[in-house]
Structure formats: structure tokens, C-alpha cells
Design a protein around this motif. Structure first.
Motif, mmCIF file in Angstrom:
data_model
loop_
_atom_site.group_PDB
_atom_site.id
_atom_site.type_symbol
_atom_site.label_atom_id
_atom_site.label_comp_id
_atom_site.label_asym_id
_atom_site.label_seq_id
_atom_site.Cartn_x
_atom_site.Cartn_y
_atom_site.Cartn_z
ATOM 1 N N ALA A 44 8.351 -8.351 -6.048
ATOM 2 C CA ALA A 44 7.857 -7.278 -5.164
ATOM 3 C C ALA A 44 6.380 -7.488 -4.852
ATOM 4 C CB ALA A 44 8.060 -5.923 -5.845
ATOM 5 N N ALA A 91 6.060 -10.286 -2.452
ATOM 6 C CA ALA A 91 6.584 -9.936 -1.123
ATOM 7 C C ALA A 91 5.680 -8.914 -0.421
ATOM 8 C CB ALA A 91 7.996 -9.373 -1.264
ATOM 9 N N LYS A 92 5.227 -7.896 -1.144
ATOM 10 C CA LYS A 92 4.454 -6.795 -0.517
ATOM 11 C C LYS A 92 2.949 -7.029 -0.511
ATOM 12 C CE LYS A 92 7.965 -3.660 -0.324
ATOM 13 N NZ LYS A 92 8.370 -3.009 0.911
ATOM 14 N N GLY A 93 2.494 -7.976 -1.377
ATOM 15 C CA GLY A 93 1.034 -8.191 -1.462
ATOM 16 C C GLY A 93 0.396 -7.262 -2.500
ATOM 17 N N HIS A 94 1.043 -6.134 -2.858
ATOM 18 C CA HIS A 94 0.533 -5.222 -3.914
ATOM 19 C C HIS A 94 1.704 -4.326 -4.342
ATOM 20 C CE1 HIS A 94 -1.220 -1.404 -5.377
ATOM 21 N NE2 HIS A 94 -1.997 -2.284 -6.044
ATOM 22 N N TRP A 95 1.881 -4.163 -5.665
ATOM 23 C CA TRP A 95 2.986 -3.310 -6.151
ATOM 24 C C TRP A 95 2.600 -2.703 -7.472
ATOM 25 C CZ3 TRP A 95 6.389 -1.235 -3.309
ATOM 26 C CH2 TRP A 95 7.556 -0.637 -3.812
#
Ligand code: ATP
Length: 615
Positions: free
Chosen positions: A51, A54-58
Motif C-alpha cells: 500500500a 502504491a499510494k506513496g504514503h500509508w
């Protein structure tokens, strides 16, 4: 904080905080397997790293790293990929409670920031009022200050500083009510919630108040009149501007004016009443110059008047209506030391029952419905003079006690007033009733009767002294002709005979009316007497009867003794207690000094007898 290399399942590095949190030395952590830090959580760890990539920050709370002691730590894990090079993630491990607190604080700060700007805007508005009106505020004679919706002072003008004794700097930013408006004039606490200025913030209404005080810095107060005007901004109430003035001087002027007006009113009333009495006196004077008559009864009356006039003794004049009781009272007053002051007449039969007390003693404004102002009573009006209580037998029983008290104590209170007033009044009473019979039947207090009957004088009916009819008729005719401005008609012998034959139930007053009417009807100097039909026969001449009681029957022994005693007392009072010698009581009474001395003894009259004292 940790740096992870997810593709190699390796911990690349750990900062000191992570070392402290996990309890492993940094060397142990560096190069260790990342999944070893999360035993049994490989799936969750893989989902999280994917995640992040994929999102750059989680972030997640699903991962719980195990520390050196074997505990699974409850943390919030957040990560983002480090830029450049092989795939590395910067992972932060944080306590979720701390995170939450920070969040709340953050929100509060944002709220406060917003609030602060509101506050600053409000301050700006008040500053604008102050700046925009600087000249007016400085020049105004009225005190002016502003308060915001919390009651905190925002500005104070120089006049307000002067009046309140506070510097503006001491008040601005402070609770104004607590500083200058904290206490009522009566000393009781003035709660904020009752303050009309503060009420203006709540309902937005302008308030004008003129019965309160403001307190100075030195603890003294002054009466104020103020207007509180609410300030609005876009429909919202922001506070109020208060304009006030010190009304001490005005109040003092009002008080002085009020008391001066009350005094003027009392004096005016007194003058009005005195004037009415004086007019009455003048009218009475016009009607008769004195007591006319040549009968022994009139001679006895004149002697009694002479005896008692010089004393302050109370006199009770009895006799039928129209026999001259008022004339006798007036003669006593005229011959007394009180003649310079008026004789005040009260017709006790003409006063409505519930007004007796107020009529006698006066009343204070508001003491009963209809008491619209202070009123001077007859006792006060007669102060220094004589009070003539005509028809004294008509005084209601419940008031007789009050009258007795004044006669005894020479003081009274106005209705509705606690102050006791002293009076110097000589009382002469008259009645056509048989007061002894009234006492016997319980309608008249015996103590009041004895108080009034100190010196009794009896006015005889005209039918008992027919020899008085001709001179009185002649006197009345002369007076009537003068009044009517006509030549005086002649009173013939025939007229006199007719007049003497009549019984005169209305006594001298009736004679007066008959003569006046005859004078009006007279023609060519001839009187036209119009006597009632039948000319009732005169009763046997009672003049020759011994001294009679008021109802015409002969006086009893007790009555004769009482009269004898009263005459001696009056003579002694007049001569200051001197019995013998020229001007002594014996000479006045036509008695030998030794005879008078034995009578004084027989009657039990002593030197300190109350009746002998001049009050
Ligand atoms: N001896 C008198 N000589 C001259 N005038 C008299 C004499 N007696 C009475 N009068 C006159 O008769 C009128 C009635 O007298 P006065 O009012 O004194 O009577 P009164 O007994 O007080 O009457 P009342 O009981 O009705 O009040 C008065 O005008 C008074 O001046």
C-alpha cells in the motif's frame, strides 16, 4: 523510526527512538529480518508495504511490532518510500493516544485561531468607535464608556475618568460592573444579572435609567442617569456604549424645590384657612359689636366672661340654639391675651365622621385615599389662639378620647405621622345638648365632660329675659339699615310690645331674621314686622326664677356648688391666687375675703389645683 528494505525483508536502520521503543540494540536491529519484528503478521506487513509503495504514503494500526521483552506493541505505523536508490521505506511508529491528543489540540488551535480573529474584529470595531469619535468623546461633558459582550471595558472617555476617579487604563480590559456598578444606593449587592446595561447585550434594547448610582474609585457614590445603547455588527450584539451624567446637583435642587414647595403649600393652606376665619370674624364683627342686653342674666354672663377671659381655663357654654353661645366665645377670645391670634371655630356637627381626626389634627400626604397633600388641622391652626368647638356634643365617642388626650397633654400627632406636635390652644366649647344626660346615657365620656366643664357659662334663652328684646332689636335694626343702606326705620312702642309678646324659640338668631326682613319690607320709615302666625304667648317670665339648668329646670344643689366652685377657681386664676385687697379674687366676686377663704376651704380648692395654673 525505522528504514525498511521490503524487497529484501530487511531492517536497514533504526533511530534512537525506535531502539528505545523496541528494546533491541541498534546493531541487532540493523540487518535483522523485518518480518521477525512482526511474528505471525507477514500478510499484514506485506499488504502495508505494498500500500505504501502504491499510494506513496500509508498508515495502519493493524501491525504490532514485538519488543525485546516479547510484548506486542500497540502503535500506529505510517510509512512512505524514500526517494532515489533501491526501494527503502521510512517507517514511523507512534503511540496512538499521543496521535489522538495531537489531533484534538490541532483542532482546538484551529478553533482558537478562528475565535481570536473574531475577538480582534470586535476590538477593531470598538477601536473604530473610539478613534472615529475621538473628538466627540473627548469634548463630551457626559461620561462615556464601551463594554463588550462579556462586560469588559473597551474604552473610557476623559469625562468618565473624572467622574469615576479611575484612569482609563485601570478600567479598560476589566469588568465594568464590578468596578463602578456593584452596589445599589441602599448598600445591597447589585448582581450582574440584574444590570440593565448587561441586559442590553441580551435583548438588544436601549435602556435609560435614572435611579441608580455609580461608585467612584474612592468608595463614594453619586446618582447617575445613563443610557446604554447596544452595538451590533452584522446582526450580532457585540456590546454597548454607555453615556452617563452625574445628577447629584439636579437631585439636590429637586429635593430643595420639593421641600420649599411643601412648605409653601403648608403656609398657603394655613393662610387660606386663617383668611377664611378672619373673614368670618369680620362678618361676625359687622353683625354685632358685642353682647347687648340689660337683663340680670346678661349681666351675669358678662361678669363670667370678664372673670374667665384672662385665664386659659377651658370654658363650656351651654344654651339653646341662637342664644349667643358663639358671641360669648368670641367675647372671651377678644378679651383674652390670645386676641392677636385668630379664634378658630370647628362646627363638630358639620364634619363627616371619618374626617374628624384629620380635621382636628391634620394629616400627612398619602395617609389615606384622598390625602393628596399634607394638611394642617384645626388644633395647629389655632396655635397661640382659641379653638372654639361648636356643637361639641356631636363628637363621635371614639374621637372623644383623642380630644381628651390633646386637652390633657397639649400635644397631638397628624394622621399618618409619628411626629408629636405641641400646641398652645385655649379651648372654648359650646353645645345645645344636655351633656350630663349624654354622659348618663353613655354617649359622652364623663372624663371629657369634666375636662370641658372647668368653667361653665350658660346662655339664657331670650324668652327668659324679655327685657333684652328691645335693646337687641334696636341694635339689630341699626345694623341692618346700615347693611342695606336704607334710612333707619323707627321701632315703635307697638312693635316692641309685639316683639316682647313672642316666645322666640329660635332666640336672637330668629329675632335677627325677623328684624332684617322687617327692615327690607319697611316703607316710609315704618317697620313691617312679620311675626309667625298666632304670635305664641310668651312663657311665664323665667327671668325671676332661680339660676336654671340648660333644660330650663331649676339647678340642683350640686350644680350650684359646681358653678360656685368654678367661679372661685377662675377668679383665683385671674388674680394669680390673690384673695384679698383691690384686684383680689374676693373683690372680683363681690365677697368678703374671709367669706371667700372659707368657701375655698369648703370646696377643697388648693393652690396647685390644675385649673388655677395658666397653661
Ligand atoms: N346678646 C346679644 N346681643 C347681640 N347679638 C346677639 C346676642 N346674642 C346673640 N346675638 C346674635 O344672634 C346670632 C346668633 O348668635 P350665636 O351664633 O352666637 O348663637 P349660638 O348659640 O352660637 O347658636 P347655635 O347654637 O345655633 O350655634 C348672632 O348673629 C349673634 O350675633
Amino acid at each position: 523510526m525505522l528504514v525498511l528494505a521490503p524487497e529484501e525483508d530487511r531492517i536497514a536502520d533504526a533511530n534512537p527512538a525506535a531502539v528505545r521503543l523496541l528494546g533491541h540494540p541498534r546493531q541487532t536491529l540493523r540487518g535483522a529480518r523485518a518480518s521477525a519484528l512482526y511474528p505471525g503478521q507477514l500478510a499484514a506487513l506485506t499488504v502495508f508495504t505494498q500500500a505504501v509503495l502504491a499510494k506513496g504514503h500509508w498508515w495502519t494500526r493493524a501491525l504490532a511490532p514485538r519488543d525485546a521483552a516479547g510484548r506486542d506493541l500497540r502503535v500506529e505505523t505510517a510509512a512512505f518510500p524514500l526517494p532515489g536508490g533501491p526501494t527503502l521505506l521510512l517507517v514511523t511508529l507512534a503511540d496512538p493516544d499521543t496521535v489522538h491528543r495531537r489531533q484534538v489540540d490541532g483542532e482546538a488551535e484551529a478553533y482558537m485561531r478562528a475565535g481570536l480573529s473574531e475577538w480582534q474584529r470586535m476590538e477593531r470595531i470598538f477601536r473604530d468607535i473610539e478613534h472615529g469619535n475621538q473628538l466627540i468623546l473627548r469634548a463630551a461633558g457626559e461620561g462615556i464608556y464601551g463594554v463588550n459582550a462579556e462586560g469588559v471595558t473597551t474604552f473610557v472617555n476623559p469625562a468618565a475618568e473624572r467622574m469615576l476617579g479611575w484612569a482609563a487604563a485601570d478600567l479598560v480590559g476589566k469588568d465594568m460592573h464590578a468596578a463602578v456598578h456593584h452596589t445599589h444606593p441602599d448598600g445591597s449587592t447589585y448582581p450582574h444579572r440584574d444590570c440593565p446595561i448587561y441586559a442590553a447585550f441580551r435583548d438588544g434594547a436601549v435602556r435609560q435609567v435614572d435611579h441608580e448610582v455609580f461608585w467612584r474609585a474612592d468608595g463614594t457614590s453619586f446618582p447617575v442617569e445613563y443610557t446604554s445603547t447596544p452595538i451590533r455588527d452584522r446582526g450580532r450584539l457585540l456590546g454597548a456604549v454607555i453615556v452617563f451624567r452625574d445628577v447629584s446637583q439636579r437631585r439636590e435642587d429637586e429635593r430643595r424645590l420639593k421641600s420649599a414647595l411643601a412648605e409653601v403649600d403648608t403656609l398657603r393652606q394655613r393662610l387660606e384657612l386663617e383668611n377664611a376665619y378672619l373673614k368670618e370674624e369680620i362678618r361676625a364683627e359687622r353683625h354685632h359689636q358685642g353682647i347687648i342686653g340689660r337683663s340680670p342674666a346678661i349681666a351675669a354672663t358678662l361678669r363670667q366672661i370678664e372673670l374667665v377671659a384672662g385665664t386659659d381655663a377651658t370654658v363650656l357654654i351651654t344654651g339653646e340654639s341662637g342664644t349667643g353661645k358663639e358671641l360669648i366665645a368670641r367675647a372671651i377670645h377678644e378679651a383674652s391675651r390670645r386676641s392677636a391670634r385668630p379664634m378658630i371655630r370647628v362646627n363638630c356637627a358639620a364634619i363627616p365622621r371619618d374626617l374628624f381626626e384629620s380635621e382636628f389634627f391634620g394629616h400627612a400626604k398619602g395617609s389615606f385615599t384622598g390625602a393628596l397633600r399634607d394638611r394642617v388641622g384645626r388644633f395647629e391652626l389655632a396655635d397661640g389662639g382659641t379653638l372654639f368647638l361648636d356643637e361639641v356634643g356631636e363628637i363621635p365617642l371614639d374621637l372623644q378620647g383623642k380630644l381628651l388626650r390633646v386637652l390633657q397633654e397639649r400635644s397631638f400627632e397628624r394622621v399618618g405621622e409619628a411626629r408629636t406636635r405641641a400646641v398652645d390652644v385655649r379651648v372654648v366649647a359650646a353645645t345645645n345638648r344636655d351633656l350630663r344626660a349624654e354622659v348618663a346615657s353613655g354617649r359622652f365620656r364623663d372624663d371629657l365632660y369634666f375636662r370641658l366643664n372647668v368653667f361653665p357659662i350658660q346662655a339664657r334663652p331670650l324668652r327668659e329675659r324679655p327685657e333684652d328684646i328691645p335693646p337687641i332689636a334696636q341694635h339689630l335694626l341699626t345694623a341692618a339699615a346700615r347693611r342695606l343702606n336704607i334710612p333707619e326705620p323707627r321701632l315703635s312702642e307697638g312693635d316692641v310690645r309685639r316683639l316682647c309678646r313672642y316666645a322666640w324659640p329660635g332666640n336672637v338668631r330668629e329675632l335677627e331674621n325677623v328684624i332684617e326682613r322687617a327692615a327690607i319690607l319697611s316703607a316710609r320709615g315704618r317697620l313691617r314686622l312679620d311675626l309667625p302666625d298666632g304670635e305664641p304667648a310668651r312663657t311665664p317670665d323665667p327671668v325671676r326664677l332661680p339660676v336654671a339648668a340648660p333644660d330650663g329646670r331649676p339647678a340642683t344643689e350640686a350644680e350650684r356648688r359646681a358653678r360656685d366652685r368654678a367661679e372661685i377657681v377662675a377668679a383665683l386664676a385671674l388674680t394669680g391666687g390673690r384673695i384679698s385687697g383691690p384686684g383680689g379674687a374676693a373683690a372680683l366676686l363681690g365677697l368678703r375675703p374671709t367669706t371667700l377663704a372659707s368657701r375655698i376651704k369648703a370646696h377643697g380648692i388648693s393652690r396647685d389645683d390644675g385649673d388655677l395654673r395658666r397653661s
